[in-house]
Write an enzyme that holds these catalytic residues in place. Sequence first.
Site, PDB file in Angstrom:
ATOM      1  CD  GLU A  46      -1.930  -2.805   6.709  1.00 19.21           C
ATOM      2  OE1 GLU A  46      -2.797  -1.939   6.935  1.00 19.21           O
ATOM      3  OE2 GLU A  46      -1.129  -2.729   5.765  1.00 19.21           O
ATOM      4  CG  ASP A  57       5.793  -0.411   1.918  1.00 20.40           C
ATOM      5  OD1 ASP A  57       4.838   0.228   2.409  1.00 20.40           O
ATOM      6  OD2 ASP A  57       5.776  -1.634   1.726  1.00 20.40           O
TER       7      ASP A  57
END
Lengths: 262, 403
Positions: A46, A57
């Site tokens: 990824e 995040d």
Amino acid sequence: MTRIEKLFSNKQKDICNIYFTAGFPSLNDTEKIILTLEKAGADMVEIGMPYSDPLADGETIQQSGSVALKNGMTLQVLFEQIESVRQKSQIPLVMMGYFNQVMQYGEEAFFKKCKEVGIDGLILPDLPAAIYEADYQQLMKDNNLNNIFLITPQTPDERIVYLDNLSSGFVYMVADASVTGKQKDISNNQITYFERIEKMNLSNPRLIGFGIADHQSFSTACAHANGAIIGSAFIRALEKSGNIEATIYDFIGMIKNEKVGV
Amino acid sequence: MLEANLDQKKYDVDEQGFYGEFGGAFIPEMLYPNVEHLRKQYLEIMYEPEFQKEFRALLKDYVGRPSPLYFAKKLSAHYNTKIYLKREDLNHTGAHKINNTIGQILLAKRLGKHRIIAETGAGQHGVATATVCALAGLECIVFMGEVDIERQAPNVARMKMLGAKVVPAKSGSRTLKDATNEAIRDWINHPNDTHYIIGSVVGPHPYPDMVARFQSVISEEMKWQLKEQTGNENPDTIIACVGGGSNAAGAFYHYLENEKVKLVAVEASGLGNDTGKSAATSVLGSKGVLHGSRTLLMQTEDGQVEEPYSISAGLDYPGIGPMHAHLIRSGRAKVFGSTDEEALHAARFLAKMEGIIPALESAHAFAVLEKMKFEKDEVVVVNLSGRGDKDLATYIDFFKLNG
């Protein structure tokens, strides 16, 4: 059939998907990281498109993104790097980023470019399902791209079914209510959630991510899904790395608890 | 009274949460249950008679509403027109921000949340949130950019005195945009017990609409105050500054569909729109997604959000609320930009002419009086969104008031 779909048709267990931020630690590490991950035994990679405002995040991935942007990473540079990687590897590649980056590139142009350079799927966590369905599902299909939605412990069952139906390639199971990179052991509540989803017989394979950092959490995730996604822990390893290749072999060896390498 | 207005209108939000092409809820799945929960309930809760009773009572007795509509005689003579000031600066805590935080804290209680988070730039919304949390007895955590914490020390102290915890946002440029990111991340990490009080008409639907509705008390009062003072509830022109745009949303709200009323949005042009040091989003921005809504934002060609600049921390934001993006792009609202210097001079001019020291944000709205042409009998309302106490250091510095 995308490379992701091919992978799952051959292998349904212990899928090891590693996330890294493109442009980190250095601008031109992309190829080395992907090729070494493949050699070390990762099944899928990824690729994070670094973004100024990555809402989902935690600190580790944010930091790596800032460094990558300072290093000069852009989508154009990244697409060129991936195009070059594709000459040497057929590992399934997923791009993860935020929808603003895609909008600014031009949605259709972005999907076409992904197809052209050999990307297999996209994870755009802030692209609303309804908008995807109305505006982009066909376009992505036309460009042979899987679109992977996230589900979380708080996602209601009927929405899980809806997101599973809209996803292709796999479904990304967020392991815990958190941003990426929170390090803690997998709790009983999480296991209950994993088991609940297992019983739902989703149409897509499932990979578990967020908080998967070592062999124990990896194998727990693999016991309840087709595999797991590891991001922040890998970034932390790269942060400290003197030799990227050696770090990657060690890291995959640690995750799988086996000796890997050349 | 506020009434639930669910008819489809040209400039109001539609059922999917869009204003034309702007708005929506571009959020990670982790936030979906919370935002969806809010979306399903906000209108019902807001317009319950009991809620309205409590909300209205607090606005009256705690905030000090209605805020006066003041005919600025000398300013009017100077610009040869009729200028009225909507005195949001006289609210408790010194700005319009509290209208929204009072509403949202009552809503949070009804949603069963006991932990409140907020973002703040200059600290005005942080103070307004800390205030209502003290009032309601709820835990309060305010995210504030590390840079802003340094330059807005008095407001940090106010929040702490009110019992709030101030958490420095250390990511990105360490200002308002990053404080907002941190607040959103905190909400992702606390999906069950936490309500996020967003301070402007930004964020995923239903926030822009909810905040606009709470702030709409401004234009609701303007209507009867104007009727009382001029015989006509409609002004010719309303002028308000726009960062995210909550005071403008409140001042415009009840006039949105009445196209005879000119709406003027004033952005911060910083050192000038061609200097790279500006926050004039509608001029310098392009379509994108910021903090959960599709709107106009300042960004690079590669879709990275750019850092804006304005002397006024409250206007120093790289985006604009989706309602305003729609009002501006559809031509319903006209945009002006005021530079730092124009705003500073406008602040001093207002102080001298009318004895009112405005917040730097509001001063941007006053600066366009110099640039616009008015009819003699035109009724112009300027929304005086906040008072200037917090900006005194800047005024002292610029006008050398120390010697």
